[in-house]
Scaffold this active site. Structure first.
Site, PDB file in Angstrom:
ATOM      1  N   ARG A  59       0.843  -1.189   0.103  1.00  0.00           N
ATOM      2  CA  ARG A  59       0.117   0.007   0.088  1.00  0.00           C
ATOM      3  C   ARG A  59       0.918   1.293  -0.006  1.00  0.00           C
ATOM      4  O   ARG A  59       1.839   1.136   0.415  1.00  0.00           O
ATOM      5  CB  ARG A  59      -0.787   0.003   1.363  1.00  0.00           C
ATOM      6  N   LYS A 118       3.550  -7.616  11.854  1.00  0.00           N
ATOM      7  CA  LYS A 118       2.969  -7.883  10.736  1.00  0.00           C
ATOM      8  C   LYS A 118       2.925  -9.204  10.047  1.00  0.00           C
ATOM      9  O   LYS A 118       4.082  -9.787   9.660  1.00  0.00           O
ATOM     10  CB  LYS A 118       3.194  -6.930   9.849  1.00  0.00           C
ATOM     11  N   ARG A 247       1.384   4.627  18.358  1.00  0.00           N
ATOM     12  CA  ARG A 247       2.513   5.138  19.233  1.00  0.00           C
ATOM     13  C   ARG A 247       2.935   4.004  20.199  1.00  0.00           C
ATOM     14  O   ARG A 247       2.219   3.428  20.839  1.00  0.00           O
ATOM     15  CB  ARG A 247       2.190   6.523  19.856  1.00  0.00           C
TER      16      ARG A 247
HETATM   17  C1  BTN Z   1       0.574  -4.108   2.214  1.00  0.00           C
HETATM   18  O1  BTN Z   1       0.535  -4.366   3.384  1.00  0.00           O
HETATM   19  O2  BTN Z   1       1.059  -2.817   2.265  1.00  0.00           O
HETATM   20  C2  BTN Z   1      -0.038  -4.627   1.249  1.00  0.00           C
HETATM   21  C3  BTN Z   1       0.686  -5.760   0.790  1.00  0.00           C
HETATM   22  C4  BTN Z   1       0.050  -6.637  -0.468  1.00  0.00           C
HETATM   23  C5  BTN Z   1       1.004  -7.586  -1.199  1.00  0.00           C
HETATM   24  C6  BTN Z   1       0.396  -8.491  -2.149  1.00  0.00           C
HETATM   25  S1  BTN Z   1       1.511 -10.116  -2.276  1.00  0.00           S
HETATM   26  C7  BTN Z   1       0.315 -10.419  -3.745  1.00  0.00           C
HETATM   27  C8  BTN Z   1      -0.066  -8.976  -4.383  1.00  0.00           C
HETATM   28  N1  BTN Z   1       0.804  -8.545  -5.381  1.00  0.00           N
HETATM   29  C9  BTN Z   1       1.410  -7.483  -5.060  1.00  0.00           C
HETATM   30  O3  BTN Z   1       2.180  -6.970  -5.572  1.00  0.00           O
HETATM   31  N2  BTN Z   1       0.988  -6.869  -3.796  1.00  0.00           N
HETATM   32  C10 BTN Z   1       0.088  -8.069  -3.337  1.00  0.00           C
END
Ligand code: BTN
Length: 254
Positions: A59, A118, A247
């Site tokens: 993201r 995470k 935080r």
């Molecule tokens: C995040 O946490 O920022 C989102 C991560 C999402 C990763 C997945 S892996 C499969 C799909 N292809 C990508 O390029 N991104 C999502």
């Protein structure tokens, strides 16, 4: 790696006519590929798994790095027409956590966490195909612990810590069908029926949070549209699209 493509297809095809499963050894990004296909007019529902992504995306323009075999990376592309899209990523998180393990928490808006690390991320994108909206739901789940946590902005958890012996194909088998059922339910109802299930896994509840616009406050759950409620000095704020960081707060000594 052996993937349960047939079992997944058999479970999902009755729910999504025209559904296919594709497993690729390598691609830039499963989301990028399904967005390319959508823009080229391909509307059929597809589950695309990549054993390796060379340009995985997260993201907010971030990357998503994963070693081959150490993670599950896939995207589900399908036509979707909910009356209201808000809360979709939260509903997807509820579905994934529910399929994988009761101890998994959800960090608004769309991360799966375990023990303050995470475990998985969700990247949702949409494209117009004619008058239809096409959704690409991208999911990355850490399966094996990374050799080092160095260089990671957020420390990573791995599913094998919760489910010893699980591998990427096994995780996909648990996730895929419930995810499709969740998306079809969301299309009919929107987020509100998912709110209670989000709430029980909400890792921000009651915690001090800092919003990316600098506001600070105490997280107070989500409303029926999936907006994060934050109690700030200026009152209760509804946060719909801001990146929220927790935080660090040492536990209170008694
Ligand atoms: C995040 O946490 O920022 C989102 C991560 C999402 C990763 C997945 S892996 C499969 C799909 N292809 C990508 O390029 N991104 C999502």
């Amino acid at each position: 790696m052996r993937w349960p493509a047939e079992a997944i297809w058999e479970a999902i095809a009755p729910l999504l006519p025209g559904f296919t499963v594709e497993i690729l050894p390598e691609i830039d990004s499963t989301n990028t590929e399904l967005m390319r296909r959508a823009r080229a007019g391909q509307a059929e529902p597809v589950l695309l798994v990549a054993e390796t992504q060379t340009a995985g995306r997260g993201r907010l323009g971030r990357g998503w790095h994963s070693a081959p075999g150490a993670s599950l990376t896939f995207s589900l592309g399908l036509p979707l027409a909910p009356a209201d899209w808000s809360g979709l990523s939260l509903a997807v998180g509820v579905s994934l956590a529910g399929s994988l393990h009761p101890a998994i928490g959800l960090k608004w808006p769309n991360d799966l966490w375990w023990e303050q690390r995470k475990l998985a991320g969700i990247l949702i994108e949409t494209a117009a195909i004619g008058s239809q909206r096409h959704a690409v739901i991208g999911i990355g789940v850490n399966i094996a612990p990374p050799p080092t946590q160095e260089g990671l902005a957020t420390p990573a958890a791995a599913l094998q810590e919760l489910l010893p012996g699980i591998d990427a194909p096994g995780a996909l088998l648990k996730i895929a069908e419930p995810l499709v059922r969740t998306l079809l339910a969301f299309e009919q109802t929107g987020f509100s029926p998912f709110a209670a299930r989000f709430q029980v896994r909400d890792v921000l509840e009651g915690r001090e949070v800092v919003l990316s616009d600098g506001q600070q406050g105490t997280a107070r759950g989500v409303d029926e549209t999936g907006a994060l409620l934050v109690h700030t000095a200026a009152g209760l704020q509804r946060v719909t699209s801001s990146e929220v960081s927790v935080r660090p707060r040492p536990p209170l000594k008694t």
